[in-house]
Design an enzyme around this catalytic site. Structure first.
Site, PDB file in Angstrom:
ATOM      1  N   ASP A  95       0.861  -1.192   0.000  1.00 46.19           N
ATOM      2  CA  ASP A  95       0.000   0.000   0.000  1.00 46.19           C
ATOM      3  C   ASP A  95       0.891   1.234   0.000  1.00 46.19           C
ATOM      4  O   ASP A  95       1.583   1.515   0.983  1.00 46.19           O
ATOM      5  CB  ASP A  95      -0.893  -0.046   1.242  1.00 46.19           C
ATOM      6  CG  ASP A  95      -1.825   1.157   1.370  1.00 46.19           C
ATOM      7  OD1 ASP A  95      -1.577   2.187   0.729  1.00 46.19           O
ATOM      8  OD2 ASP A  95      -2.790   1.066   2.151  1.00 46.19           O
ATOM      9  N   VAL A  96       0.890   1.987  -1.116  1.00 44.61           N
ATOM     10  CA  VAL A  96       1.712   3.201  -1.223  1.00 44.61           C
ATOM     11  C   VAL A  96       0.796   4.394  -1.472  1.00 44.61           C
ATOM     12  O   VAL A  96       0.015   4.409  -2.414  1.00 44.61           O
ATOM     13  CB  VAL A  96       2.765   3.075  -2.341  1.00 44.61           C
ATOM     14  CG1 VAL A  96       3.893   2.161  -1.908  1.00 44.61           C
ATOM     15  CG2 VAL A  96       2.163   2.588  -3.652  1.00 44.61           C
ATOM     16  N   GLU A  97       0.904   5.388  -0.602  1.00 46.86           N
ATOM     17  CA  GLU A  97       0.091   6.596  -0.699  1.00 46.86           C
ATOM     18  C   GLU A  97       0.723   7.678   0.159  1.00 46.86           C
ATOM     19  O   GLU A  97       1.601   7.417   0.974  1.00 46.86           O
ATOM     20  CB  GLU A  97      -1.345   6.315  -0.264  1.00 46.86           C
ATOM     21  CG  GLU A  97      -1.467   5.670   1.126  1.00 46.86           C
ATOM     22  CD  GLU A  97      -2.898   5.263   1.451  1.00 46.86           C
ATOM     23  OE1 GLU A  97      -3.717   6.178   1.702  1.00 46.86           O
ATOM     24  OE2 GLU A  97      -3.196   4.048   1.441  1.00 46.86           O
ATOM     25  N   TRP A  98       0.278   8.912  -0.034  1.00 43.83           N
ATOM     26  CA  TRP A  98       0.689   9.993   0.849  1.00 43.83           C
ATOM     27  C   TRP A  98      -0.231   9.993   2.062  1.00 43.83           C
ATOM     28  O   TRP A  98      -1.455  10.040   1.915  1.00 43.83           O
ATOM     29  CB  TRP A  98       0.586  11.342   0.148  1.00 43.83           C
ATOM     30  CG  TRP A  98       1.476  11.548  -1.036  1.00 43.83           C
ATOM     31  CD1 TRP A  98       1.110  12.003  -2.267  1.00 43.83           C
ATOM     32  CD2 TRP A  98       2.894  11.353  -1.106  1.00 43.83           C
ATOM     33  NE1 TRP A  98       2.192  12.103  -3.096  1.00 43.83           N
ATOM     34  CE2 TRP A  98       3.313  11.705  -2.410  1.00 43.83           C
ATOM     35  CE3 TRP A  98       3.859  10.911  -0.192  1.00 43.83           C
ATOM     36  CZ2 TRP A  98       4.634  11.627  -2.828  1.00 43.83           C
ATOM     37  CZ3 TRP A  98       5.186  10.836  -0.613  1.00 43.83           C
ATOM     38  CH2 TRP A  98       5.566  11.187  -1.900  1.00 43.83           C
TER      39      TRP A  98
END
Length: 315
Positions: free
Chosen positions: A199-202
């Site tokens: 899970d990659v997000e800001w």
């Protein structure tokens, strides 16, 4: 002569029955438990049970007792090809429904959810009957945090027959290799599990305020993805959001499956040109089995495509 013939026939029948019994036992052989470490904290040795673990000893005992029984006229159940998991039609509701236009979530056959500690105690059988054919369960983030409900949800989802996988929330202020090892340390390697998810997000609420360059982000992701693929033997899925994708992932990781968040429009509008396996279409879903709101998702394909995908990545 008649008595000798009867004795010969009786001995032949015993020989045939014995051969049949031996082949049935061979068909029921079950692999031993995995020695995979699933916790950072030492605890009594135990394996996370799959749906059939409790039944295996009884099946083997029965096979041994019936080894000399007459050959049945139908194929033994243990030798049949296992049935594909039943697909339940979605009966989810939404606290804030969206009109997605021509291609809406309800046009997809296979629905699922993703969960974490914030869903509290989940009634997994009820959730499955309501339409959760798959679930991604929050496992870890960073290098020292595990979701306190992960192990319970992992076991309970399997008992309910829900196809489940685990996801890791990436923390940009820690080394990718350390985060991969933390995930591996806490998430079992199990046959039948869905591929792991990165899970990659800001995260605007994170204590980590550093935003690496695109090159640094892609490098970190590759390190993490490679380590998980070597360990689990499955190509991981990448989950992302519109703003993070726009800033970093357009044109990257073409040979990886994607899980896309898009709660206001179809993914084809938000992520043009990007193929996807899962679409997270709501963060305000409502379902039996869960108090409060839950994330809702669909698989990109019909039931046959779902079963083919499962056989390929989680067989």
């Amino acid at each position: 002569m008649r008595s000798l013939a009867l004795a010969f026939l009786f001995a032949a029948c015993l020989g045939l029955a014995g051969c049949s019994g031996g082949s049935a036992v061979d068909a029921l052989q079950i692999a031993g438990p995995s020695a995979e470490t699933t916790s950072a904290i030492a605890r009594p040795e135990a394996t996370i049970p799959g749906p059939a673990d409790d039944a295996a000893p009884a099946d083997l005992a029965t096979a041994g007792m019936t080894a000399l029984a007459p050959v049945p006229s139908v194929q033994p159940a243990a030798l049949r090809v296992p049935e594909a998991p039943r697909v339940y039609r979605s009966r989810f509701d939404d606290a804030h429904p969206v009109n997605f236009g021509r291609i809406a979530p309800h046009h997809h056959a296979v629905h699922g959810v993703d969960v974490s500690r914030w869903q509290g105690e989940i009634d997994w059988p009820a959730l499955r009957r309501h339409g959760a054919n798959f679930a991604y369960i929050k496992a870890t983030d960073g290098i020292d945090h595990i979701d306190p409900m992960f192990r319970h949800n992992w076991q309970a989802a399997a008992r309910a027959g829900v196809k489940r996988g685990a996801y890791h929330f990436f923390y940009w202020c820690r080394r990718a290799s350390d985060q991969a090892e933390w995930f591996i340390r806490n998430v079992p390697k199990e046959k039948g599990a869905l591929p792991p998810v990165l899970d990659v997000e800001w995260n605007h609420q994170s204590s980590c305020k550093w935003r690496p360059s695109r090159a640094e982000i892609l490098e970190k992701m590759q390190v993490f993805l490679d380590r998980l693929e070597r360990h689990y033997g499955q190509r991981p899925v990448i989950y992302t959001t519109p703003d993070f994708y726009r800033d970093n992932l357009r044109g990257a990781f073409r040979d990886y499956p994607f899980w896309l968040r898009s709660v206001a429009a179809h993914p084809s509008e938000v992520y043009p040109g990007r193929d996807w396996v899962f679409w997270q279409y709501s963060g305000t879903g409502l379902s039996q089995g869960v108090d409060g709101k839950i994330d809702l998702n669909v698989f990109n394909g019909d039931e046959k495509a779902w079963h083919r995908w499962l056989a390929r990545v989680a067989g």
